[in-house]
Design an enzyme around this catalytic site. Structure first.
Site, PDB file in Angstrom:
ATOM      1  N   ASP A 114      58.536  36.679  10.373  1.00  0.00           N
ATOM      2  CA  ASP A 114      59.537  37.979  10.061  1.00  0.00           C
ATOM      3  C   ASP A 114      60.472  37.411   9.068  1.00  0.00           C
ATOM      4  OD1 ASP A 114      60.934  40.396  10.870  1.00  0.00           O
ATOM      5  OD2 ASP A 114      62.654  38.905  11.168  1.00  0.00           O
ATOM      6  N   GLU A 155      56.135  38.471   5.978  1.00  0.00           N
ATOM      7  CA  GLU A 155      56.830  39.365   5.330  1.00  0.00           C
ATOM      8  C   GLU A 155      57.195  38.548   3.957  1.00  0.00           C
ATOM      9  OE1 GLU A 155      59.007  42.999   7.645  1.00  0.00           O
ATOM     10  OE2 GLU A 155      59.683  40.991   8.256  1.00  0.00           O
TER      11      GLU A 155
END
Length: 720
Positions: free
Chosen positions: A413, A442
């Site tokens: 994340d 990400e």
């Protein structure tokens, strides 16, 4: 040496910012020539002011010592009238010298259990004392002094069998005793209030020793399916008994409306290779005693090495959550599926009350020059992966999940918060255990306190060859920019960026491309964040018939499946998942977030269509090329296409695929188009509209194809 405390009204704070520099933060009037010194009540360390700085409401005195302070003691700064101020650890913990002195490399932190004894180790180099508080029953606890050893690690060895005994650490730091839970805890009580010593052999479900991951895959052979544990089974008609729990993944033979398959059988039949679960480590936003009535995605970590209790049948039983999460993994593996964990090392739930901050204040997080927490994550804190012990913690944690739980990969994340070295080291260490480990993240460029060229963002993908990235270029070109409704994307009729679309569809790995190979590109048009594609289409085309919206949706899914790289599907995308227009459903509850198995039944034909497309991808290596040189010679953008169309051609040798020539044609226009087929030879149409047949729907020698409105067509020539 006795000193009186300084008057509270005078308000002076003192911080050790290097091993020889003290900063006084003064909120009152102090003579410029005032004399201060540091003491531990045994020795005196004179201070010399080298500069001062006036801010709006305070005055800073920057002062130096003539020698380095041993850091694991209580110190005071003495004021001219004899008052004393606690000297707290400040920016010293964020210096390179601190890391060099206290970097601890051994892999033995936490509570290491055996039936004869448990050894407790915690890294707390700035603590003056640490005591282990060990509970032998719910109401009986004993405190054991811990001994300071190598590089700031405190240790206690306690004889006896302490399986399921609760524990915590009493850490005296900055003149205060903090009760903290072991950051390396492997088990916790309900709601994570205390750590628990655990015999991990007693957490293995039946048959665990023989459970193995499916055969290794290269990245472009993978198909990822993103899923939330609770969403998967909680619908009243899911057919699963353990609604919202890990154990739902172990239920075979479940069915929903219309006797359609659900559960693990559905995942297996769909044809995906990896299930990516939203965070399953212990997180803070759910009261585990009310787990059936509360909801959250889980991006607020408390304990990084312990499964979340709300998904267990008994959150109060420390063994239950571990055994049942392992059972989930075993079920996936036994059904040919691999597990990717969504991990959130970039921030904590609440910095001030986190165990990191309680044990070594100021070390694990990023602060600006003014001593304020950096907030690139948007949740109030950014962890500092560039520091040795934070980097070590991340690597130790993923290694633990891999070795103890047999996890196959990790989705990071907000990976752009982390640094490149940490991500490369993480991949390197994991690959020693599992050569096909899948690490993705990400790669957004985050506004954090880290040099731009050190951020693990997508623009630096070529410097991280083992890491894959969510390709937002692909996403926006296919469906439009999620932050700008006016930018509609190809499936909404925007054909103004065909060259860029081809660049990403072909893997974006040419000489100056974004990636080293297509395996670094996670191709997606929908994930848990933002609106589902269906809800976005409803917003962009409020007056269109459902049939037309379905065509647009499936056109985007077909692009995702047959583009070079790694296809990524959000759970329910194959049956047009809707969250009733909620674009940020992280705590919106079951009625918004649950997988709608009635909808799965309603759109059974569409699910079958996606399943068949996935099977074709898996059967034909031409769609899974991962070598830029081969791609350069094999793929070409089709030109001269009618208005509203996009297409490309794959020519493969017989050594690569039984299909020697493949045409992929995408029509984003609401009317039928005529396409002139390349010559010579007949072409076999394998996909058209909602029909798919690998050995051919029909053959054509007419030289032209009619491409259905908002439709995907595939035509092939087989090797002779």
């Amino acid at each position: 040496m006795n000193h009186k405390p300084i008057a509270e009204a005078e308000r002076i704070e003192a911080y050790l910012d290097t091993f020889t520099m003290v900063t006084l933060v003064i909120f009152t009037e102090v003579p410029r020539e005032a004399y201060f010194y540091v003491t531990d009540h045994e020795r005196v360390y004179p201070l010399k002011k080298i500069s001062e700085q006036r801010l709006e409401d305070r005055l800073l005195f920057h002062m130096v010592l003539d020698q380095k302070l041993p850091i694991y003691r209580d110190y005071w700064v003495v004021y001219p009238d004899g008052g004393e101020i606690p000297l707290k650890t400040g920016a010293v913990v964020r210096t390179k010298e601190f890391d060099e002195i206290f970097a601890y490399e051994k892999k033995d932190l936490g509570a290491v259990y055996s039936p004869e004894k448990t050894v407790f180790k915690v890294w707390a180099p700035t603590a003056s004392t640490v005591r282990l508080k060990l509970f032998t029953s719910a109401s009986t606890a004993f405190e054991h002094p811990m001994k300071l050893g190598d590089r700031g690690v405190w240790e206690a060895e306690i004889a006896g069998d302490h399986h399921l005994h609760e524990y915590c650490y009493l850490v005296r730091v900055n003149h205060t005793v903090n009760e903290a839970i072991d950051p390396y805890a492997k088990a916790v009580t309900v709601n994570g209030k205390r750590g628990v010593v655990i015999d991990l052999n007693k957490t293995n479900p039946e048959g665990w020793e023989t459970v193995n991951s499916p055969l290794p895959l290269k990245k472009t052979d993978s198909i990822i399916y993103e899923l939330h544990v609770r969403d998967f089974s909680v619908h009243p008609l899911s057919g699963m008994k353990h609604k919202g729990k890990y154990m739902a993944f172990t239920e075979k033979g479940t069915s929903g409306p219309g006797h359609t398959t659900t559960g693990i059988d559905y995942l297996k039949n769909l044809g995906v290779t990896h299930v990516q679960l939203l965070p399953v480590n212990d997180y803070g936003s759910i009261d585990e005693t009310k787990s059936d009535t509360e909801y959250n995605w889980g991006y607020d970590p408390l304990h990084f090495n312990v499964p979340e209790g709300s998904y267990a049948t008994d959150p109060a039983d420390p063994v239950s959550r571990i055994k049942e999460y392992k059972a989930l993994i075993a079920s996936l593996h036994n059904n040919g599926l691999r597990l990717i964990m969504d991990v959130v090392y970039n921030h904590v739930f609440i910095r001030e009350t986190s165990n990191f901050e309680k044990i070594v204040p100021g070390y694990y997080f990023r602060f600006d020059y003014g001593g304020n927490p950096v907030n690139g994550t948007g949740v109030g804190n950014d962890t500092a992966s560039e520091r040795f012990m934070m980097r070590k913690f991340i690597i130790d944690s993923v290694l633990y999940w891999t070795e103890e739980y047999k996890v196959d990969g990790f989705r990071f994340d907000l990976m752009g918060i982390h640094d490149i070295i940490t991500m490369n080291e993480t991949y390197k260490e994991l690959a020693k255990i599992n050569s096909s480990v899948f690490i993705l993240g990400e790669g957004w460029k985050m506004n954090t306190w880290l040099d731009e060229d050190q951020k693990a963002c997508i623009d630096s993908a070529r410097r991280m060859p083992g890491i894959s990235f969510f390709n937002d270029r692909f996403r926006d070109l296919v469906k439009g920019n999620i932050f700008h409704a006016a930018n509609e994307g190809f499936i909404n009729g925007d054909t103004s960026q065909i060259e860029r679309l081809y660049e990403n569809v072909s893997g974006n790995s040419k000489e100056h491309g974004l990636f080293n190979t297509p395996g670094q590109s996670i191709n997606y048009i929908e994930c848990h964040d933002n609106h589902t594609l269906w809800d976005r289409l409803l917003t962009l085309h409020p007056n269109e018939d459902e049939t037309v919206l379905r065509k647009r949706h499936l056109l985007g899914t077909a692009l995702t499946i047959f583009s070079l790289g790694v296809p990524f599907l959000h759970a329910g995308q194959e049956f047009f998942r809707s969250k009733q227009g909620d674009g940020n459903s992280y705590k919106s509850g079951d009625s918004i977030n649950r997988l709608d198995w009635e909808r799965r039944s309603k759109f059974e034909k569409d699910v079958q269509y996606v399943t068949e497309l996935l099977q074709i991808r898996k059967n034909h290596p031409a769609f899974r090329l991962d070598e830029p040189e081969t791609i350069e010679h094999s793929l070409s953008l089709l030109d001269g296409l009618p208005e509203g169309m996009f297409g490309f051609r794959i020519k493969s040798s017989e050594r690569v695929d039984t299909w020697k020539d493949i045409l992929l044609l995408y029509n984003s226009h609401p009317s039928e188009k005529v396409y002139q087929l390349p010559s010579p030879g007949d072409w076999t149409v394998t996909a058209e509209a909602l029909e798919v047949k690998e050995d051919g729907l029909y053959k054509t020698d007419s030289g032209t194809l009619l491409i259905p409105p908002l439709g995907f067509t595939m035509a092939v020539q087989s090797a002779e």
